[in-house]
Scaffold this motif. Structure first.
Motif, short mmCIF file in Angstrom:
data_model
loop_
_atom_site.label_atom_id
_atom_site.label_comp_id
_atom_site.label_asym_id
_atom_site.label_seq_id
_atom_site.Cartn_x
_atom_site.Cartn_y
_atom_site.Cartn_z
N GLN A 1 0.83 -1.21 0.00
CA GLN A 1 0.00 0.00 0.00
C GLN A 1 0.86 1.25 0.00
O GLN A 1 0.55 2.25 -0.68
N LEU A 2 1.94 1.21 0.76
CA LEU A 2 2.89 2.33 0.77
C LEU A 2 3.45 2.57 -0.63
O LEU A 2 3.50 3.71 -1.12
N PHE A 3 3.90 1.51 -1.29
CA PHE A 3 4.47 1.61 -2.62
C PHE A 3 3.47 2.22 -3.60
O PHE A 3 3.78 3.12 -4.39
N ASP A 4 2.22 1.74 -3.53
CA ASP A 4 1.16 2.23 -4.42
C ASP A 4 0.91 3.72 -4.21
O ASP A 4 0.85 4.50 -5.18
N LEU A 5 0.80 4.15 -2.97
CA LEU A 5 0.52 5.56 -2.69
C LEU A 5 1.71 6.46 -3.04
O LEU A 5 1.55 7.52 -3.64
N LEU A 6 2.89 6.02 -2.65
CA LEU A 6 4.07 6.84 -2.89
C LEU A 6 4.33 7.03 -4.38
O LEU A 6 4.80 8.10 -4.82
N TYR A 7 4.01 6.02 -5.17
CA TYR A 7 4.20 6.14 -6.62
C TYR A 7 3.32 7.26 -7.18
O TYR A 7 3.71 7.95 -8.13
N ASP A 8 2.14 7.46 -6.56
CA ASP A 8 1.23 8.49 -7.05
C ASP A 8 1.54 9.87 -6.47
O ASP A 8 1.63 10.86 -7.21
N VAL A 9 1.73 9.96 -5.17
CA VAL A 9 1.83 11.30 -4.53
C VAL A 9 3.26 11.80 -4.44
O VAL A 9 3.49 13.01 -4.25
N ARG A 10 4.27 10.92 -4.53
CA ARG A 10 5.70 11.28 -4.55
C ARG A 10 6.14 12.01 -3.27
O ARG A 10 7.08 12.80 -3.32
N SER A 11 5.45 11.78 -2.16
CA SER A 11 5.79 12.47 -0.92
C SER A 11 5.58 11.53 0.26
O SER A 11 4.46 11.03 0.46
N VAL A 12 6.64 11.29 1.05
CA VAL A 12 6.53 10.43 2.23
C VAL A 12 5.58 11.07 3.24
O VAL A 12 4.79 10.36 3.90
N THR A 13 5.63 12.37 3.37
CA THR A 13 4.76 13.07 4.32
C THR A 13 3.29 12.85 3.99
O THR A 13 2.47 12.53 4.86
N ARG A 14 2.93 13.01 2.72
CA ARG A 14 1.52 12.85 2.32
C ARG A 14 1.09 11.39 2.43
O ARG A 14 -0.05 11.09 2.78
N VAL A 15 2.01 10.47 2.13
CA VAL A 15 1.69 9.05 2.30
C VAL A 15 1.39 8.75 3.76
O VAL A 15 0.44 8.04 4.09
N ALA A 16 2.21 9.30 4.66
CA ALA A 16 1.99 9.08 6.09
C ALA A 16 0.62 9.59 6.51
O ALA A 16 -0.09 8.94 7.29
N GLU A 17 0.23 10.75 6.00
CA GLU A 17 -1.09 11.30 6.33
C GLU A 17 -2.21 10.38 5.85
O GLU A 17 -3.18 10.12 6.58
N GLN A 18 -2.09 9.89 4.62
CA GLN A 18 -3.16 9.05 4.06
C GLN A 18 -3.23 7.69 4.75
O GLN A 18 -4.32 7.11 4.86
N LEU A 19 -2.10 7.20 5.22
CA LEU A 19 -2.09 5.91 5.91
C LEU A 19 -2.37 6.05 7.40
O LEU A 19 -2.53 5.02 8.09
N GLY A 20 -2.42 7.28 7.89
CA GLY A 20 -2.64 7.49 9.31
C GLY A 20 -1.46 7.07 10.16
O GLY A 20 -1.64 6.62 11.30
N GLN A 21 -0.25 7.21 9.63
CA GLN A 21 0.97 6.82 10.33
C GLN A 21 1.89 8.04 10.44
O GLN A 21 1.73 9.05 9.74
N SER A 22 2.87 7.94 11.33
CA SER A 22 3.86 9.01 11.44
C SER A 22 4.85 8.91 10.28
O SER A 22 5.03 7.83 9.69
#
Length: 301
Positions: free
Chosen positions: A13-34
């Motif tokens: 899921q991380l790989f899928d999101l990061l490929y789209d948004v290109r930002s670790v910070t935004r991925v963390a927000e969408q996954l509800g993680q730090s």
């Protein structure tokens, strides 16, 4: 990556999101993680796949050629898991296209199959029924899925089977309605004196043979038939009598206008049941078919 190790779902899921948004910070927000947690997960995925996957650039986290190659398979896996999680174990008889194979005696072809077929044609037009005989292969066929149900008196079926009683059977005799020697009641003396038609097949035939042996009765057998086909016409046009289970007896009597008499010999009754293998107890189509059979033929329903 060790072939025995698979990435956690959260890493995919991380790989899928990061490929789209290109930002670790935004991925963390969408996954509800730090953000540190997501960074740790990304490190694990890089270790699994032995590739950086994403490199930091002024435009964000840019995928490597390896990431470009893997994003398609990753998304296929995630989509398959979504379908798996949303899967409904259901069977819609109104739209289903399927063949059901039912093991049954030839008596059931006369007594049960017409009513079952009429119901299925009305409620499930895409369903095809196939009737096959009950024999020594029945248990294996139910276990393998080659057959879906067995309906009848099948006491020899082994373990791993479920069963449901449909109705009880006793025994009757059929005779010509204008029989020259039999009137309102068939006596034991008349039973022993008259000629008989014997059906050599049928899963309950052994019960009749045992009863005659206990009573020390030897019938005058004029005709042996391998099945019930033609029996009604023979009884109607001769002075022979036949002993058979009530359900098939009354069905033939109604169709051929012959008389039904209580059997003067004490023959053990038996239960007609539907049987299915435990492997298919929760299978939706099998459950539907069993429900139809129970609704149509269970006593008291």
């Amino acid at each position: 990556m060790n072939p025995a190790e698979l990435p956690d779902l959260k890493l995919l899921q991380l790989f899928d999101l990061l490929y789209d948004v290109r930002s670790v910070t935004r991925v963390a927000e969408q996954l509800g993680q730090s953000q540190p947690t997501v960074s740790i997960w990304l490190g694990r995925l890089r270790e699994h796949l032995q590739d950086p996957l994403f490199v930091r650039t002024p435009g964000g986290m840019t995928p490597t050629p390896q990431a470009d190659a893997l994003i398609g398979p990753c998304r296929e896996i995630l989509e398959s898991l979504r379908r798996f999680a949303a899967w409904e174990i259901a069977f819609d008889p109104t739209t289903a296209k399927r063949r059901f194979r039912i093991c049954m005696t030839d008596a059931s072809h006369v007594t049960l199959l017409p009513r079952l077929l009429a119901h299925v044609r009305a409620q499930a037009p895409g369903i095809r029924l196939e009737a096959v005989r009950i024999d020594g292969n029945t248990e294996r066929a139910l276990e393998s899925g080659e057959a879906d149900l067995a309906i009848g008196h099948v006491p020899w079926l082994g373990g791993g089977m479920y069963q449901q009683q449909l109705y009880l059977q006793d025994w009757v005799c059929l005779a010509n309605r204008h029989h020259p020697r039999i009137r309102a009641k068939l006596s034991l003396k008349q039973y022993c004196a008259e000629g008989h038609v014997v059906i050599t097949a049928g899963t309950g035939a052994q019960l009749l043979d045992q009863a005659l042996l206990r009573a020390n009765i030897e019938r005058d057998v004029v005709l042996e038939l391998p099945a019930f086909l033609g029996l009604g016409a023979i009884i109607k046009t001769t002075d022979l009598i036949a002993t058979l289970p009530r359900n098939i007896g009354e069905t033939l009597a109604q169709a051929h206008d012959v008389a039904v008499h209580a059997c003067p010999v004490a023959v053990d009754g038996f239960a007609v049941r539907q049987h299915w293998h435990a492997k298919y107890h929760h299978e939706a189509g099998n459950r539907w078919l069993r429900g139809v059979v129970a609704d149509l033929f269970c006593s008291g329903r």
